[in-house]
Design a protein around this motif. Structure first.
Motif, short mmCIF file in Angstrom:
data_model
loop_
_atom_site.label_atom_id
_atom_site.label_comp_id
_atom_site.label_asym_id
_atom_site.label_seq_id
_atom_site.Cartn_x
_atom_site.Cartn_y
_atom_site.Cartn_z
N TRP A 12 51.55 108.15 24.73
CA TRP A 12 52.01 108.40 26.08
C TRP A 12 52.84 109.68 26.11
O TRP A 12 53.63 109.95 25.21
N SER A 13 52.66 110.46 27.17
CA SER A 13 53.42 111.68 27.38
C SER A 13 53.43 112.02 28.86
O SER A 13 52.67 111.45 29.64
N PRO A 14 54.31 112.96 29.26
CA PRO A 14 54.34 113.35 30.67
C PRO A 14 53.00 113.90 31.14
O PRO A 14 52.23 114.45 30.36
N SER A 15 52.75 113.78 32.41
CA SER A 15 51.51 114.27 33.00
C SER A 15 51.42 115.79 32.86
O SER A 15 52.39 116.51 33.10
N ARG A 16 50.24 116.27 32.47
CA ARG A 16 50.03 117.72 32.39
C ARG A 16 50.13 118.36 33.76
O ARG A 16 50.61 119.49 33.89
N ALA A 17 49.68 117.66 34.80
CA ALA A 17 49.77 118.19 36.16
C ALA A 17 51.22 118.40 36.57
O ALA A 17 51.56 119.41 37.19
N ALA A 18 52.08 117.45 36.23
CA ALA A 18 53.50 117.58 36.56
C ALA A 18 54.12 118.74 35.79
O ALA A 18 54.92 119.50 36.34
N GLY A 19 53.76 118.89 34.52
CA GLY A 19 54.26 120.02 33.74
C GLY A 19 53.79 121.35 34.32
O GLY A 19 54.55 122.32 34.40
N GLY A 20 52.54 121.39 34.75
CA GLY A 20 52.02 122.60 35.39
C GLY A 20 52.73 122.91 36.69
O GLY A 20 53.02 124.07 37.00
N ALA A 21 53.02 121.87 37.48
CA ALA A 21 53.74 122.06 38.74
C ALA A 21 55.15 122.59 38.48
O ALA A 21 55.64 123.47 39.22
N LEU A 22 55.80 122.11 37.43
CA LEU A 22 57.12 122.64 37.07
C LEU A 22 57.03 124.11 36.69
O LEU A 22 57.89 124.92 37.08
N LEU A 51 64.40 129.52 35.35
CA LEU A 51 64.36 129.39 33.89
C LEU A 51 64.46 127.93 33.46
O LEU A 51 63.79 127.51 32.51
N MET A 52 65.27 127.15 34.18
CA MET A 52 65.38 125.72 33.84
C MET A 52 64.06 125.00 34.11
O MET A 52 63.63 124.18 33.29
N LEU A 53 63.41 125.31 35.23
CA LEU A 53 62.12 124.68 35.51
C LEU A 53 61.09 125.06 34.45
O LEU A 53 60.29 124.23 34.02
N LEU A 54 61.09 126.31 34.03
CA LEU A 54 60.16 126.73 32.97
C LEU A 54 60.46 126.01 31.66
O LEU A 54 59.55 125.64 30.92
N GLY A 55 61.75 125.79 31.39
CA GLY A 55 62.12 125.03 30.19
C GLY A 55 61.66 123.59 30.24
O GLY A 55 61.12 123.04 29.27
N PHE A 56 61.83 122.95 31.40
CA PHE A 56 61.35 121.58 31.58
C PHE A 56 59.83 121.51 31.45
O PHE A 56 59.28 120.58 30.87
N ALA A 57 59.16 122.53 32.01
CA ALA A 57 57.69 122.56 31.92
C ALA A 57 57.24 122.70 30.47
O ALA A 57 56.32 122.02 30.03
N ALA A 58 57.91 123.58 29.73
CA ALA A 58 57.56 123.76 28.32
C ALA A 58 57.78 122.45 27.55
O ALA A 58 56.95 122.07 26.72
N HIS A 59 58.87 121.78 27.83
CA HIS A 59 59.15 120.51 27.16
C HIS A 59 58.07 119.49 27.47
O HIS A 59 57.59 118.77 26.59
N ALA A 60 57.65 119.42 28.74
CA ALA A 60 56.63 118.44 29.15
C ALA A 60 55.25 118.77 28.59
O ALA A 60 54.47 117.88 28.28
N LEU A 61 54.96 120.06 28.43
CA LEU A 61 53.62 120.46 28.00
C LEU A 61 53.47 120.63 26.49
O LEU A 61 52.37 120.52 25.97
N VAL A 62 54.56 120.90 25.80
CA VAL A 62 54.47 121.18 24.36
C VAL A 62 54.76 119.95 23.51
O VAL A 62 54.06 119.69 22.53
N ILE A 63 55.78 119.20 23.86
CA ILE A 63 56.18 118.05 23.03
C ILE A 63 55.36 116.85 23.49
O ILE A 63 55.77 116.08 24.35
N ARG A 64 54.18 116.72 22.89
CA ARG A 64 53.22 115.67 23.26
C ARG A 64 52.67 115.05 22.00
O ARG A 64 52.44 115.77 21.06
N PRO A 65 52.37 113.82 21.94
CA PRO A 65 52.81 112.76 22.84
C PRO A 65 54.26 112.41 22.57
O PRO A 65 54.74 112.56 21.44
N ARG A 66 54.96 111.95 23.57
CA ARG A 66 56.37 111.57 23.40
C ARG A 66 56.49 110.26 22.63
O ARG A 66 57.40 110.08 21.85
N LEU A 67 55.58 109.33 22.89
CA LEU A 67 55.59 108.03 22.22
C LEU A 67 54.17 107.70 21.82
O LEU A 67 53.25 107.89 22.61
N ALA A 68 54.00 107.24 20.59
CA ALA A 68 52.67 106.82 20.12
C ALA A 68 52.84 105.61 19.22
O ALA A 68 53.89 105.43 18.59
#
Length: 167
Positions: A12-22, A51-68
């Motif tokens: 499980w990880s954050p939605s790619r669409a949400a990361g893209g929107a950020l 810059l904060m939104l870009l940081g949140f987006a990078a976190h959501a899109l790069v650190i995947r999966p959060r839980l496995a």
């Protein structure tokens, strides 16, 4: 999500669409900051927000999966990815998994909490109440990109005990 094939498919990880929107929102704010360059306060505030939104987006899109959930030496194990790296916890290093429900600002939000034993902690310590040698990791719906009840059900199917403490 059909995870019946193998334990290793549960992730499980954050939605790619949400990361893209950020990311898109961050770029829009940075462009707006440049356009509003004549207003120093607006430039700084929109620049920091972008810059904060870009940081949140990078976190959501790069650190995947959060839980496995995976298999380690034939036993189920939980894999957690964070900024600090990837950590694998076999079942005997998991003190407790709880599904909680809280009221926040007029609405109910859920949390999935894991208490993991520290590396140097004994697995069979006799303790009254909470242990001091654990690490707490908390996930919300955003972190996992799925309903927390569904994640808890999959963890139960993998052989973990999940305490459901929702109201």
């Amino acid at each position: 999500m059909d995870n019946s094939a193998s334990v290793s498919t549960w992730a499980w990880s954050p939605s790619r669409a949400a990361g893209g929107a950020l990311a898109v929102g961050g770029v829009i704010l940075l462009v707006a900051a440049v356009i509003a360059a004549s207003d120093p306060a607006g430039l700084v505030l929109m620049g920091i927000a972008g810059l904060m939104l870009l940081g949140f987006a990078a976190h959501a899109l790069v650190i995947r999966p959060r839980l496995a959930v995976t298999s380690l030496d034939g036993q189920p194990a939980v894999v957690i990815r964070s900024l600090g790296g990837t950590h694998t916890y076999p079942r005997d290093r998991i003190e407790r998994i709880r599904l909680l429900d809280f009221r926040r600002i007029g609405r109910r939000t859920g949390q999935l909490e894991f208490d993991f034993l520290n590396d140097d902690a004994p697995t069979t310590a006799i303790v009254d109440g909470l242990r001091d040698d654990t690490r707490l990791v908390v996930f919300g719906r955003w972190d996992l990109g799925a309903d927390l009840s569904d994640v808890a059900d999959e963890l139960r199917r993998a052989g973990f005990v999940v305490d459901d403490q929702r109201a």
